[in-house]
Design a protein around this motif. Sequence first.
Motif, PDB file in Angstrom:
ATOM      1  N   PRO A   1       0.804  -1.225   0.000  1.00  0.00           N
ATOM      2  CA  PRO A   1       0.000   0.000   0.000  1.00  0.00           C
ATOM      3  C   PRO A   1       0.841   1.282   0.000  1.00  0.00           C
ATOM      4  N   GLU A   2       2.005   1.272   0.656  1.00  0.00           N
ATOM      5  CA  GLU A   2       2.791   2.519   0.713  1.00  0.00           C
ATOM      6  C   GLU A   2       3.428   2.841  -0.636  1.00  0.00           C
ATOM      7  N   GLN A   3       3.465   1.880  -1.559  1.00  0.00           N
ATOM      8  CA  GLN A   3       4.030   2.163  -2.887  1.00  0.00           C
ATOM      9  C   GLN A   3       2.950   2.480  -3.912  1.00  0.00           C
ATOM     10  N   ARG A   4       1.719   2.417  -3.469  1.00  0.00           N
ATOM     11  CA  ARG A   4       0.597   2.650  -4.372  1.00  0.00           C
ATOM     12  C   ARG A   4       0.042   4.056  -4.146  1.00  0.00           C
ATOM     13  N   PRO A   5      -0.210   4.819  -5.206  1.00  0.00           N
ATOM     14  CA  PRO A   5      -0.798   6.150  -4.979  1.00  0.00           C
ATOM     15  C   PRO A   5      -2.216   6.019  -4.434  1.00  0.00           C
ATOM     16  N   ARG A   6      -2.568   6.911  -3.514  1.00  0.00           N
ATOM     17  CA  ARG A   6      -3.958   6.936  -3.030  1.00  0.00           C
ATOM     18  C   ARG A   6      -4.822   7.675  -4.041  1.00  0.00           C
ATOM     19  N   HIS A   7      -4.246   8.756  -4.559  1.00  0.00           N
ATOM     20  CA  HIS A   7      -5.016   9.655  -5.426  1.00  0.00           C
ATOM     21  C   HIS A   7      -4.232   9.925  -6.713  1.00  0.00           C
ATOM     22  N   VAL A   8      -4.826   9.626  -7.832  1.00  0.00           N
ATOM     23  CA  VAL A   8      -4.209   9.896  -9.133  1.00  0.00           C
ATOM     24  C   VAL A   8      -5.022  10.980  -9.838  1.00  0.00           C
ATOM     25  N   ALA A   9      -4.343  12.039 -10.261  1.00  0.00           N
ATOM     26  CA  ALA A   9      -5.012  13.110 -11.017  1.00  0.00           C
ATOM     27  C   ALA A   9      -4.526  13.012 -12.465  1.00  0.00           C
ATOM     28  N   ILE A  10      -5.430  13.223 -13.404  1.00  0.00           N
ATOM     29  CA  ILE A  10      -5.044  13.072 -14.819  1.00  0.00           C
ATOM     30  C   ILE A  10      -5.455  14.295 -15.645  1.00  0.00           C
ATOM     31  N   ILE A  11      -4.502  14.795 -16.431  1.00  0.00           N
ATOM     32  CA  ILE A  11      -4.810  15.815 -17.443  1.00  0.00           C
ATOM     33  C   ILE A  11      -4.996  15.058 -18.757  1.00  0.00           C
ATOM     34  N   MET A  12      -6.254  14.926 -19.142  1.00  0.00           N
ATOM     35  CA  MET A  12      -6.588  14.098 -20.319  1.00  0.00           C
ATOM     36  C   MET A  12      -6.421  14.964 -21.563  1.00  0.00           C
ATOM     37  N   ASP A  13      -5.245  14.921 -22.176  1.00  0.00           N
ATOM     38  CA  ASP A  13      -4.971  15.840 -23.292  1.00  0.00           C
ATOM     39  C   ASP A  13      -4.675  15.063 -24.582  1.00  0.00           C
ATOM     40  N   GLY A  14      -4.925  15.708 -25.700  1.00  0.00           N
ATOM     41  CA  GLY A  14      -4.547  15.131 -26.995  1.00  0.00           C
ATOM     42  C   GLY A  14      -5.704  14.609 -27.821  1.00  0.00           C
TER      43      GLY A  14
ATOM     44  N   LEU B   1      -9.988  13.447 -39.055  1.00  0.00           N
ATOM     45  CA  LEU B   1     -11.355  13.622 -38.538  1.00  0.00           C
ATOM     46  C   LEU B   1     -11.479  14.952 -37.804  1.00  0.00           C
ATOM     47  N   PRO B   2     -12.688  15.489 -37.685  1.00  0.00           N
ATOM     48  CA  PRO B   2     -12.870  16.694 -36.874  1.00  0.00           C
ATOM     49  C   PRO B   2     -12.519  16.421 -35.408  1.00  0.00           C
ATOM     50  N   ARG B   3     -12.087  17.455 -34.693  1.00  0.00           N
ATOM     51  CA  ARG B   3     -11.593  17.323 -33.315  1.00  0.00           C
ATOM     52  C   ARG B   3     -12.569  16.594 -32.390  1.00  0.00           C
ATOM     53  N   ILE B   4     -13.861  16.820 -32.616  1.00  0.00           N
ATOM     54  CA  ILE B   4     -14.844  16.259 -31.676  1.00  0.00           C
ATOM     55  C   ILE B   4     -14.826  14.721 -31.647  1.00  0.00           C
ATOM     56  N   PHE B   5     -14.356  14.118 -32.726  1.00  0.00           N
ATOM     57  CA  PHE B   5     -14.267  12.645 -32.722  1.00  0.00           C
ATOM     58  C   PHE B   5     -13.256  12.181 -31.670  1.00  0.00           C
ATOM     59  N   GLY B   6     -12.255  13.013 -31.446  1.00  0.00           N
ATOM     60  CA  GLY B   6     -11.264  12.677 -30.412  1.00  0.00           C
ATOM     61  C   GLY B   6     -11.892  12.714 -29.029  1.00  0.00           C
ATOM     62  N   HIS B   7     -12.745  13.732 -28.796  1.00  0.00           N
ATOM     63  CA  HIS B   7     -13.420  13.812 -27.492  1.00  0.00           C
ATOM     64  C   HIS B   7     -14.303  12.584 -27.294  1.00  0.00           C
ATOM     65  N   ARG B   8     -15.024  12.227 -28.362  1.00  0.00           N
ATOM     66  CA  ARG B   8     -15.933  11.096 -28.248  1.00  0.00           C
ATOM     67  C   ARG B   8     -15.173   9.805 -27.938  1.00  0.00           C
TER      68      ARG B   8
ATOM     69  N   THR C   1       3.247  11.334 -20.520  1.00  0.00           N
ATOM     70  CA  THR C   1       3.392  10.350 -21.592  1.00  0.00           C
ATOM     71  C   THR C   1       2.984  10.970 -22.926  1.00  0.00           C
ATOM     72  N   GLU C   2       3.617  10.485 -23.987  1.00  0.00           N
ATOM     73  CA  GLU C   2       3.280  10.966 -25.338  1.00  0.00           C
ATOM     74  C   GLU C   2       1.951  10.392 -25.819  1.00  0.00           C
ATOM     75  N   VAL C   3       1.487   9.324 -25.180  1.00  0.00           N
ATOM     76  CA  VAL C   3       0.242   8.669 -25.607  1.00  0.00           C
ATOM     77  C   VAL C   3      -0.897   9.694 -25.578  1.00  0.00           C
ATOM     78  N   LEU C   4      -1.670   9.748 -26.647  1.00  0.00           N
ATOM     79  CA  LEU C   4      -2.800  10.688 -26.706  1.00  0.00           C
ATOM     80  C   LEU C   4      -3.962  10.107 -25.907  1.00  0.00           C
ATOM     81  N   TRP C   5      -4.780  10.969 -25.309  1.00  0.00           N
ATOM     82  CA  TRP C   5      -5.812  10.478 -24.406  1.00  0.00           C
ATOM     83  C   TRP C   5      -6.707   9.373 -25.001  1.00  0.00           C
ATOM     84  N   PRO C   6      -7.177   9.514 -26.248  1.00  0.00           N
ATOM     85  CA  PRO C   6      -8.062   8.458 -26.771  1.00  0.00           C
ATOM     86  C   PRO C   6      -7.370   7.093 -26.912  1.00  0.00           C
TER      87      PRO C   6
END
Length: 254
Positions: A9-22, A32-39, A212-217
């Motif tokens: 448990p001490e090596q595991r985060p309690r709370h993870v916050a994510i900036i979902m970008d890309g 495709l239009p940008r909104i397809f990425g949101h979907r 990470t370079e990985v895009l959110w979708p």
Amino acid sequence: MTDPKVLPPEQRPRHVAIIMDGNGRWAEAQGLPRIFGHRSGIRSVRSVVEEGCRIGLEQMTLYCFSSENWKRPNRELRFLFRLLRHFLIVERSELMEQNVRLAMIGRREGLPPDVLDEFDRTAAMTASNTGMTLCLAVNYGARAEIAEAARRIARDAAAGRLDPEQIDEAAFSGYLATAGMPDPDLLIRTAGELRLSNYLLWQISYAELYITEVLWPDFRAEHLQRAVLDYARRQRKFGGLPGRAPAPEPTPIG
Ligand code: IPE
Ligand code: IPE
Ligand code: MG
């Protein structure tokens, strides 16, 4: 790859916050239009929420819409709020099944009333769940949150409800939108930008950063696992020295 679930448990985060970008870049890369990425990003949300529950996180806070995102074209804004409303309706039963409690941080003013209604409905329904807290940051900006806290503190002090001498870090935290929540241990940002974009500035003061370079979708459970395992290898020092037993008091000179 180790399963983060078996980490002590001490090596595991309690709370993870994510900036979902890309989302936009993901869509544009496919013509495709940008909104397809949101979907498509909704599938990623589903995947990380499920994985967060499985790993045993206490909280996951997702940056859904910043106070700066109002600068986007109307069409995109309308789509984002329709999507959020749809998510709140469709995922309700899944959140119940996973024992997830829904919370929100951010300014309610300015948000479409139908989105707020669905949010309130889901939050009320999940209020007594005891598993992971899923906190959505919507119309959220950290500076506005801090200024609002300062305003409320000043009001309480002026009204004699608060002694200015008692305003310490813990008291200040209690005036933020995140009052009562643990600070994030791990902040993940997808799509490679090296900035915080006005996210949880007070709360992430000592969070471990994972970009990470990985895009959110494209981000899935396995990427969250990788980030959590990376976190587990970090040595958090909080200004102290790494992994040492406290040394005996030195004899004072002279
Ligand atoms: C993140 O993806 C989603 C929101 C900010 C709502 P973006 O829409 O910012 O995607 P990029 O950064 O343009 O690729
Ligand atoms: C941050 O992403 C906000 C959300 C993920 C909701 P942005 O795409 O808005 O951030 P900037 O514009 O690159 O700083
Ligand atoms: Mg972006």
